[in-house]
Design an enzyme around this catalytic site. Structure first.
Site, PDB file in Angstrom:
ATOM      1  N   TYR A 130       0.748  -1.191  -0.084  1.00  0.00           N
ATOM      2  CA  TYR A 130       0.088  -0.002   0.160  1.00  0.00           C
ATOM      3  C   TYR A 130       0.976   1.293   0.162  1.00  0.00           C
ATOM      4  CZ  TYR A 130      -3.981  -2.900   0.899  1.00  0.00           C
ATOM      5  OH  TYR A 130      -5.131  -4.002   0.873  1.00  0.00           O
TER       6      TYR A 130
ATOM      7  N   SER B  53     -13.254  -3.173  -0.889  1.00  0.00           N
ATOM      8  CA  SER B  53     -13.891  -2.486  -2.097  1.00  0.00           C
ATOM      9  C   SER B  53     -15.512  -2.708  -1.916  1.00  0.00           C
ATOM     10  CB  SER B  53     -13.349  -2.886  -3.349  1.00  0.00           C
ATOM     11  OG  SER B  53     -11.980  -2.207  -3.532  1.00  0.00           O
ATOM     12  N   CYS B  54     -16.106  -2.384  -0.964  1.00  0.00           N
ATOM     13  CA  CYS B  54     -17.812  -2.517  -0.699  1.00  0.00           C
ATOM     14  C   CYS B  54     -18.359  -1.344  -1.712  1.00  0.00           C
ATOM     15  CB  CYS B  54     -18.074  -2.211   0.742  1.00  0.00           C
ATOM     16  SG  CYS B  54     -17.410  -3.436   1.821  1.00  0.00           S
TER      17      CYS B  54
ATOM     18  N   GLY C 138     -15.459   3.311  -5.123  1.00  0.00           N
ATOM     19  CA  GLY C 138     -15.892   4.520  -5.599  1.00  0.00           C
ATOM     20  C   GLY C 138     -16.643   4.713  -6.865  1.00  0.00           C
TER      21      GLY C 138
ATOM     22  N   PHE D 160     -20.509   5.327  -7.866  1.00  0.00           N
ATOM     23  CA  PHE D 160     -21.061   6.450  -7.546  1.00  0.00           C
ATOM     24  C   PHE D 160     -20.975   7.346  -8.973  1.00  0.00           C
ATOM     25  CE2 PHE D 160     -19.631   5.706  -3.482  1.00  0.00           C
ATOM     26  CZ  PHE D 160     -20.544   5.759  -2.657  1.00  0.00           C
TER      27      PHE D 160
HETATM   28  N1  NAP Z   1      -7.119  -7.840   0.271  1.00  0.00           N
HETATM   29  C1  NAP Z   1      -7.119  -6.992  -1.151  1.00  0.00           C
HETATM   30  O1  NAP Z   1      -6.721  -7.639  -2.229  1.00  0.00           O
HETATM   31  C2  NAP Z   1      -7.577  -5.800  -1.060  1.00  0.00           C
HETATM   32  C3  NAP Z   1      -7.969  -5.064  -2.207  1.00  0.00           C
HETATM   33  C4  NAP Z   1      -8.455  -3.732  -2.192  1.00  0.00           C
HETATM   34  C5  NAP Z   1      -8.581  -2.973  -1.018  1.00  0.00           C
HETATM   35  N2  NAP Z   1      -8.434  -3.687  -0.104  1.00  0.00           N
HETATM   36  C6  NAP Z   1      -8.680  -3.178   1.388  1.00  0.00           C
HETATM   37  O2  NAP Z   1      -9.892  -2.636   1.240  1.00  0.00           O
HETATM   38  C7  NAP Z   1     -10.149  -1.090   1.707  1.00  0.00           C
HETATM   39  C8  NAP Z   1     -11.219  -0.394   1.104  1.00  0.00           C
HETATM   40  O3  NAP Z   1     -11.046  -0.794  -0.351  1.00  0.00           O
HETATM   41  P1  NAP Z   1     -11.425   0.447  -1.247  1.00  0.00           P
HETATM   42  O4  NAP Z   1     -10.747   1.632  -0.761  1.00  0.00           O
HETATM   43  O5  NAP Z   1     -11.620   0.047  -2.704  1.00  0.00           O
HETATM   44  O6  NAP Z   1     -13.124   0.656  -0.777  1.00  0.00           O
HETATM   45  P2  NAP Z   1     -14.036   1.602  -1.367  1.00  0.00           P
HETATM   46  O7  NAP Z   1     -14.962   2.112  -0.287  1.00  0.00           O
HETATM   47  O8  NAP Z   1     -14.705   0.684  -2.364  1.00  0.00           O
HETATM   48  O9  NAP Z   1     -13.494   2.710  -1.970  1.00  0.00           O
HETATM   49  C9  NAP Z   1     -12.848   3.814  -1.476  1.00  0.00           C
HETATM   50  C10 NAP Z   1     -12.901   4.993  -2.515  1.00  0.00           C
HETATM   51  O10 NAP Z   1     -14.276   5.409  -2.878  1.00  0.00           O
HETATM   52  C11 NAP Z   1     -14.306   6.874  -2.591  1.00  0.00           C
HETATM   53  N3  NAP Z   1     -15.847   7.141  -1.971  1.00  0.00           N
HETATM   54  C12 NAP Z   1     -16.263   6.815  -0.651  1.00  0.00           C
HETATM   55  N4  NAP Z   1     -17.400   7.279  -0.587  1.00  0.00           N
HETATM   56  C13 NAP Z   1     -17.708   8.108  -1.830  1.00  0.00           C
HETATM   57  C14 NAP Z   1     -18.762   8.959  -2.216  1.00  0.00           C
HETATM   58  N5  NAP Z   1     -19.974   8.839  -1.485  1.00  0.00           N
HETATM   59  N6  NAP Z   1     -18.638   9.473  -3.647  1.00  0.00           N
HETATM   60  C15 NAP Z   1     -17.435   9.170  -4.245  1.00  0.00           C
HETATM   61  N7  NAP Z   1     -16.295   8.589  -3.836  1.00  0.00           N
HETATM   62  C16 NAP Z   1     -16.535   7.798  -2.818  1.00  0.00           C
HETATM   63  C17 NAP Z   1     -13.178   7.104  -1.648  1.00  0.00           C
HETATM   64  O11 NAP Z   1     -12.837   8.434  -1.550  1.00  0.00           O
HETATM   65  P3  NAP Z   1     -12.775   9.613  -0.568  1.00  0.00           P
HETATM   66  O12 NAP Z   1     -11.227   8.728   0.339  1.00  0.00           O
HETATM   67  O13 NAP Z   1     -12.307  10.897  -1.050  1.00  0.00           O
HETATM   68  O14 NAP Z   1     -13.802   9.343   0.601  1.00  0.00           O
HETATM   69  C18 NAP Z   1     -12.158   6.189  -1.811  1.00  0.00           C
HETATM   70  O15 NAP Z   1     -11.327   6.693  -3.035  1.00  0.00           O
HETATM   71  C19 NAP Z   1      -8.551  -0.646   1.246  1.00  0.00           C
HETATM   72  O16 NAP Z   1      -8.067   0.280   2.132  1.00  0.00           O
HETATM   73  C20 NAP Z   1      -7.838  -1.831   1.623  1.00  0.00           C
HETATM   74  O17 NAP Z   1      -7.376  -1.838   3.211  1.00  0.00           O
HETATM   75  C21 NAP Z   1      -7.764  -5.144   0.164  1.00  0.00           C
END
Ligand code: NAP
Length: 293
Positions: A49, A203-204, A208, A211
């Site tokens: 990361y 990535s629930c 992002g 949206f």
């Molecule tokens: N094990 C694996 O292979 C793996 C892979 C990927 C991720 N992960 C873990 O899972 C965590 C979450 O994944 P993710 O970051 O992809 O989660 P996510 O919740 O799907 O996406 C987060 C992104 O969405 C944006 N966002 C959130 N709410 C929003 C809204 N209302 N409007 C527009 N954009 C919005 C956020 O921007 P803002 O910050 O500006 O709110 C951020 O850039 C990661 O931090 C990591 O720890 C694990």
């Protein structure tokens, strides 16, 4: 944390995007304090990361600011992915030496003497399960890692590694969102439910894109999420999506990806929401573009 059954907060704060949040160490410290106040005590990291493991390093600087912080949080980190400078190709390595070396490096960057959970980040086609198990035993005996799990593993890969371990693997961290239904269909969540192992959901919000994407699927999903949100009294569609993920019977623990504390607070609000079976399936139908048989 109980010795054999780790306790996570009901949602986890993800730190994959931390290096993009544009915060200095004090602001990062304040962010951690704020999500602790919201009841989010578990944090998710990985050596990959941020450029040059920047996110683990930044978090380590935050921990160095306040010696009382480490005991208030559970740290999940990972190992196994090798990429970047000096590599001819990106690759995986889950040999005993690589696992142990990766944990040693994470501990140094994070300024801590132990990880609460270590996950093998991706299935490695060259994984020798006996060898990985020996690495886990050594790390556990040394007090450097308390619990072990996997990420993005198929049920067969999970079972193979579990067959060589005495302690249960405590999670399979997988992508779960209404755009990508794979783990609901390929047996991954069924197997975890069978073993009463709670998945962690990454990535629930589909990173992002849910949206902003202009695909027909995303447009259908947004319309339905808005309607269902009105029915259940949600503040926004983010909450509906988190509630949809948590409604799965394997009881996924969502990992929040936002660095915006208002959005984190909104996500936590989803813990109070409940979807009926029909509301859950309306979102499924919107994703698929067709009804059930
Ligand atoms: N094990 C694996 O292979 C793996 C892979 C990927 C991720 N992960 C873990 O899972 C965590 C979450 O994944 P993710 O970051 O992809 O989660 P996510 O919740 O799907 O996406 C987060 C992104 O969405 C944006 N966002 C959130 N709410 C929003 C809204 N209302 N409007 C527009 N954009 C919005 C956020 O921007 P803002 O910050 O500006 O709110 C951020 O850039 C990661 O931090 C990591 O720890 C694990």
């Amino acid at each position: 944390m109980n010795k054999s059954h780790p306790v996570f907060s009901p949602m986890i704060q993800g730190y994959w995007r931390m290096a993009e949040w544009g915060m200095n160490t004090q602001q990062q410290y304040a962010f951690v304090q704020q999500h602790l106040e919201l009841g989010i005590t578990t944090v998710d990291h990985a050596p990959v990361y941020g450029p040059d493991s920047a996110c683990e390093k930044m978090f380590g600087q935050v921990l160095a600011l306040d010696s009382s912080l480490r005991d208030k949080i559970e740290i999940v980190s990972k190992c196994g992915i090798y990429r970047g400078e000096g590599k001819q190709v990106n690759h995986y390595n889950s040999s005993k030496a690589a696992i142990i070396e990766s944990v040693e490096q994470s501990l140094m960057r994070l300024n801590t003497d132990h990880l609460d959970v270590l996950l093998l980040h991706r299935p490695d086609l060259l994984m020798d399960a006996d060898e990985a198990a020996r690495a886990f035993e050594q790390l556990k005996a040394a007090g450097k890692v308390k619990h072990f799990g996997v990420s993005n593993f198929t049920p067969a890969q999970f079972d193979l590694l579990q067959s060589r371990l005495e302690a249960p693997l405590i999670t399979n961290q997988v992508e779960i969102n209404p755009v990508n239904l794979q783990v609901t269909e390929d047996g991954t969540l069924d197997q975890l439910q069978k073993h009463r192992v709670q998945p962690m959901a990454w990535s629930c919000l589909a990173g992002g894109t849910i949206f902003s994407d202009s695909s027909e699927q995303a447009i259908r999903l947004r319309e339905t999420l808005v309607q269902v949100g009105e029915e259940i009294g949600a503040d926004c569609i983010d909450q509906v999506i988190f509630a949809w993920v948590m409604r799965l019977p394997a009881k996924p623990v969502p990992i929040i990806g936002s660095g915006n504390i208002q959005r984190v607070q909104t996500a936590v609000g989803a813990l109070q929401l409940e979807l009926s079976n029909e509301q859950w399936y309306r979102i499924w139908v919107a994703s698929k573009g067709h009804g059930v048989a």
